[in-house]
Design a protein around this motif. Structure first.
Motif, PDB file in Angstrom:
ATOM      1  N   SER A 171     -85.143 -74.194 111.928  1.00  0.00           N
ATOM      2  CA  SER A 171     -86.541 -73.828 111.679  1.00  0.00           C
ATOM      3  C   SER A 171     -87.488 -74.307 112.772  1.00  0.00           C
ATOM      4  CB  SER A 171     -87.004 -74.390 110.334  1.00  0.00           C
ATOM      5  OG  SER A 171     -86.279 -73.784 109.290  1.00  0.00           O
ATOM      6  N   SER A 172     -87.003 -75.152 113.675  1.00  0.00           N
ATOM      7  CA  SER A 172     -87.868 -75.615 114.754  1.00  0.00           C
ATOM      8  C   SER A 172     -87.963 -74.615 115.901  1.00  0.00           C
ATOM      9  CB  SER A 172     -87.392 -76.966 115.282  1.00  0.00           C
ATOM     10  OG  SER A 172     -86.152 -76.830 115.938  1.00  0.00           O
ATOM     11  N   SER A 173     -87.036 -73.670 115.987  1.00  0.00           N
ATOM     12  CA  SER A 173     -87.080 -72.745 117.122  1.00  0.00           C
ATOM     13  C   SER A 173     -86.980 -71.266 116.744  1.00  0.00           C
ATOM     14  CB  SER A 173     -85.960 -73.072 118.101  1.00  0.00           C
ATOM     15  OG  SER A 173     -84.708 -72.961 117.455  1.00  0.00           O
ATOM     16  N   ILE A 174     -86.241 -70.941 115.708  1.00  0.00           N
ATOM     17  CA  ILE A 174     -85.989 -69.537 115.380  1.00  0.00           C
ATOM     18  C   ILE A 174     -87.258 -68.779 114.970  1.00  0.00           C
ATOM     19  CG2 ILE A 174     -84.694 -67.966 113.882  1.00  0.00           C
ATOM     20  CD1 ILE A 174     -82.968 -69.319 115.965  1.00  0.00           C
ATOM     21  N   PRO A 175     -88.149 -69.326 114.147  1.00  0.00           N
ATOM     22  CA  PRO A 175     -89.346 -68.541 113.792  1.00  0.00           C
ATOM     23  C   PRO A 175     -90.187 -68.133 114.999  1.00  0.00           C
ATOM     24  CG  PRO A 175     -89.081 -70.327 112.245  1.00  0.00           C
ATOM     25  CD  PRO A 175     -88.074 -70.541 113.333  1.00  0.00           C
ATOM     26  N   GLN A 176     -90.354 -69.023 115.969  1.00  0.00           N
ATOM     27  CA  GLN A 176     -91.117 -68.674 117.170  1.00  0.00           C
ATOM     28  C   GLN A 176     -90.399 -67.581 117.956  1.00  0.00           C
ATOM     29  OE1 GLN A 176     -94.176 -69.812 118.253  1.00  0.00           O
ATOM     30  NE2 GLN A 176     -93.993 -68.269 119.839  1.00  0.00           N
ATOM     31  N   MET A 177     -89.071 -67.654 118.015  1.00  0.00           N
ATOM     32  CA  MET A 177     -88.312 -66.623 118.710  1.00  0.00           C
ATOM     33  C   MET A 177     -88.461 -65.277 118.005  1.00  0.00           C
ATOM     34  SD  MET A 177     -84.274 -66.400 119.614  1.00  0.00           S
ATOM     35  CE  MET A 177     -83.796 -66.312 117.917  1.00  0.00           C
ATOM     36  N   LEU A 178     -88.443 -65.283 116.675  1.00  0.00           N
ATOM     37  CA  LEU A 178     -88.608 -64.038 115.920  1.00  0.00           C
ATOM     38  C   LEU A 178     -89.994 -63.441 116.143  1.00  0.00           C
ATOM     39  CD1 LEU A 178     -86.822 -64.950 112.573  1.00  0.00           C
ATOM     40  CD2 LEU A 178     -85.991 -63.440 114.383  1.00  0.00           C
ATOM     41  N   VAL A 179     -91.010 -64.291 116.196  1.00  0.00           N
ATOM     42  CA  VAL A 179     -92.374 -63.802 116.462  1.00  0.00           C
ATOM     43  C   VAL A 179     -92.447 -63.162 117.844  1.00  0.00           C
ATOM     44  CG1 VAL A 179     -94.739 -64.587 116.929  1.00  0.00           C
ATOM     45  CG2 VAL A 179     -93.549 -65.360 114.888  1.00  0.00           C
ATOM     46  N   ASN A 180     -91.803 -63.791 118.810  1.00  0.00           N
ATOM     47  CA  ASN A 180     -91.842 -63.253 120.174  1.00  0.00           C
ATOM     48  C   ASN A 180     -91.003 -61.986 120.321  1.00  0.00           C
ATOM     49  OD1 ASN A 180     -93.578 -65.204 121.191  1.00  0.00           O
ATOM     50  ND2 ASN A 180     -91.896 -66.619 121.514  1.00  0.00           N
ATOM     51  N   LEU A 181     -89.952 -61.856 119.549  1.00  0.00           N
ATOM     52  CA  LEU A 181     -89.150 -60.635 119.606  1.00  0.00           C
ATOM     53  C   LEU A 181     -89.842 -59.478 118.895  1.00  0.00           C
ATOM     54  CD1 LEU A 181     -85.530 -61.945 118.989  1.00  0.00           C
ATOM     55  CD2 LEU A 181     -86.397 -60.886 121.072  1.00  0.00           C
ATOM     56  N   MET A 188     -99.198 -76.769 124.109  1.00  0.00           N
ATOM     57  CA  MET A 188     -98.996 -77.750 123.042  1.00  0.00           C
ATOM     58  C   MET A 188     -97.941 -77.271 122.048  1.00  0.00           C
ATOM     59  SD  MET A 188     -99.612 -80.750 122.133  1.00  0.00           S
ATOM     60  CE  MET A 188    -100.878 -81.141 123.280  1.00  0.00           C
ATOM     61  N   GLY A 189     -97.924 -75.985 121.755  1.00  0.00           N
ATOM     62  CA  GLY A 189     -96.892 -75.438 120.871  1.00  0.00           C
ATOM     63  C   GLY A 189     -95.509 -75.604 121.463  1.00  0.00           C
ATOM     64  N   CYS A 190     -95.397 -75.416 122.755  1.00  0.00           N
ATOM     65  CA  CYS A 190     -94.116 -75.585 123.435  1.00  0.00           C
ATOM     66  C   CYS A 190     -93.670 -77.047 123.400  1.00  0.00           C
ATOM     67  CB  CYS A 190     -94.218 -75.082 124.878  1.00  0.00           C
ATOM     68  SG  CYS A 190     -92.676 -75.131 125.791  1.00  0.00           S
ATOM     69  N   VAL A 191     -94.612 -77.960 123.630  1.00  0.00           N
ATOM     70  CA  VAL A 191     -94.292 -79.392 123.596  1.00  0.00           C
ATOM     71  C   VAL A 191     -93.841 -79.803 122.202  1.00  0.00           C
ATOM     72  CG1 VAL A 191     -95.314 -81.700 123.778  1.00  0.00           C
ATOM     73  CG2 VAL A 191     -95.767 -79.989 125.541  1.00  0.00           C
ATOM     74  N   ILE A 192     -94.558 -79.356 121.187  1.00  0.00           N
ATOM     75  CA  ILE A 192     -94.207 -79.716 119.807  1.00  0.00           C
ATOM     76  C   ILE A 192     -92.853 -79.132 119.427  1.00  0.00           C
ATOM     77  CG2 ILE A 192     -94.852 -79.329 117.388  1.00  0.00           C
ATOM     78  CD1 ILE A 192     -97.789 -79.551 118.319  1.00  0.00           C
ATOM     79  N   GLN A 193     -92.615 -77.886 119.804  1.00  0.00           N
ATOM     80  CA  GLN A 193     -91.333 -77.252 119.478  1.00  0.00           C
ATOM     81  C   GLN A 193     -90.183 -77.961 120.188  1.00  0.00           C
ATOM     82  OE1 GLN A 193     -91.234 -73.037 120.129  1.00  0.00           O
ATOM     83  NE2 GLN A 193     -89.032 -72.922 119.897  1.00  0.00           N
ATOM     84  N   LEU A 194     -90.359 -78.303 121.449  1.00  0.00           N
ATOM     85  CA  LEU A 194     -89.315 -79.000 122.196  1.00  0.00           C
ATOM     86  C   LEU A 194     -89.066 -80.380 121.610  1.00  0.00           C
ATOM     87  CD1 LEU A 194     -87.399 -78.988 124.637  1.00  0.00           C
ATOM     88  CD2 LEU A 194     -89.260 -79.985 125.964  1.00  0.00           C
ATOM     89  N   PHE A 195     -90.139 -81.105 121.264  1.00  0.00           N
ATOM     90  CA  PHE A 195     -89.984 -82.426 120.664  1.00  0.00           C
ATOM     91  C   PHE A 195     -89.227 -82.352 119.342  1.00  0.00           C
ATOM     92  CE2 PHE A 195     -91.515 -85.769 117.802  1.00  0.00           C
ATOM     93  CZ  PHE A 195     -91.111 -86.883 118.512  1.00  0.00           C
ATOM     94  N   ALA A 196     -89.608 -81.400 118.486  1.00  0.00           N
ATOM     95  CA  ALA A 196     -88.935 -81.257 117.189  1.00  0.00           C
ATOM     96  C   ALA A 196     -87.473 -80.872 117.381  1.00  0.00           C
ATOM     97  CB  ALA A 196     -89.655 -80.208 116.342  1.00  0.00           C
ATOM     98  N   PHE A 197     -87.199 -79.939 118.277  1.00  0.00           N
ATOM     99  CA  PHE A 197     -85.845 -79.467 118.520  1.00  0.00           C
ATOM    100  C   PHE A 197     -84.950 -80.594 119.020  1.00  0.00           C
ATOM    101  CE2 PHE A 197     -82.624 -77.106 120.964  1.00  0.00           C
ATOM    102  CZ  PHE A 197     -82.217 -76.177 120.010  1.00  0.00           C
ATOM    103  N   LEU A 198     -85.433 -81.350 120.003  1.00  0.00           N
ATOM    104  CA  LEU A 198     -84.628 -82.430 120.566  1.00  0.00           C
ATOM    105  C   LEU A 198     -84.497 -83.608 119.604  1.00  0.00           C
ATOM    106  CD1 LEU A 198     -85.872 -82.399 124.268  1.00  0.00           C
ATOM    107  CD2 LEU A 198     -83.750 -81.455 123.344  1.00  0.00           C
TER     108      LEU A 198
END
Length: 128
Positions: A73-83, A93-103
């Motif tokens: 859930s930390s990466s797939i919803p953003q990917m679906l929105v972009n697709l 900031m969204g990229c930083v938060i997503q990367l932090f959560a993912f890692l």
């Protein structure tokens, strides 16, 4: 001097030159994401409801399912929105938060897998 709003976003190109491929990838990822959410939710629900599953290994399995749920859930919803949508950007900031959560969740998942392996080692090699 005020900066342009679009200069604060990352532009995600991906497959933007192939819209039909984007649709195929969107629906494929949507199905697998739905299956992952439903499967992990089912494991968590059954581990909490069934008293026979209140043992250490099932406790770890429940936590692993929760981490997997957070990990996807930390990466797939953003990917679906972009697709799906025409706007293929993400804020800094969204990229930083997503990367932090993912890692972070990925690192915690590795630690949990190590603890689960040690638990099985102790149970097999040094039984009570």
């Amino acid at each position: 001097m005020e900066r342009n709003e679009s200069s604060r976003n990352f532009i995600l190109l991906g497959f933007s030159d192939r819209p039909k491929l984007e649709m195929v990838l969107f629906f494929t990822n949507m199905v697998f994401y739905f299956l992952a959410v439903m499967g992990n939710s089912t494991i968590i629900f059954l581990s909490m409801v069934d008293p026979r599953l209140h043992r250490p290994m099932y406790f770890f399995l429940c936590n692993l399912s929760l981490l997997d749920l957070c990990y996807t859930s930390s990466s797939i919803p953003q990917m679906l929105v972009n697709l799906w949508g025409p706007q293929k950007t993400i804020t800094y900031m969204g990229c930083v938060i997503q990367l932090f959560a993912f890692l972070s969740v990925g690192g915690i998942e590795c630690i949990l897998l190590s603890v689960m392996a040690y638990d099985r080692f102790v149970a097999v090699c040094k039984p009570l």
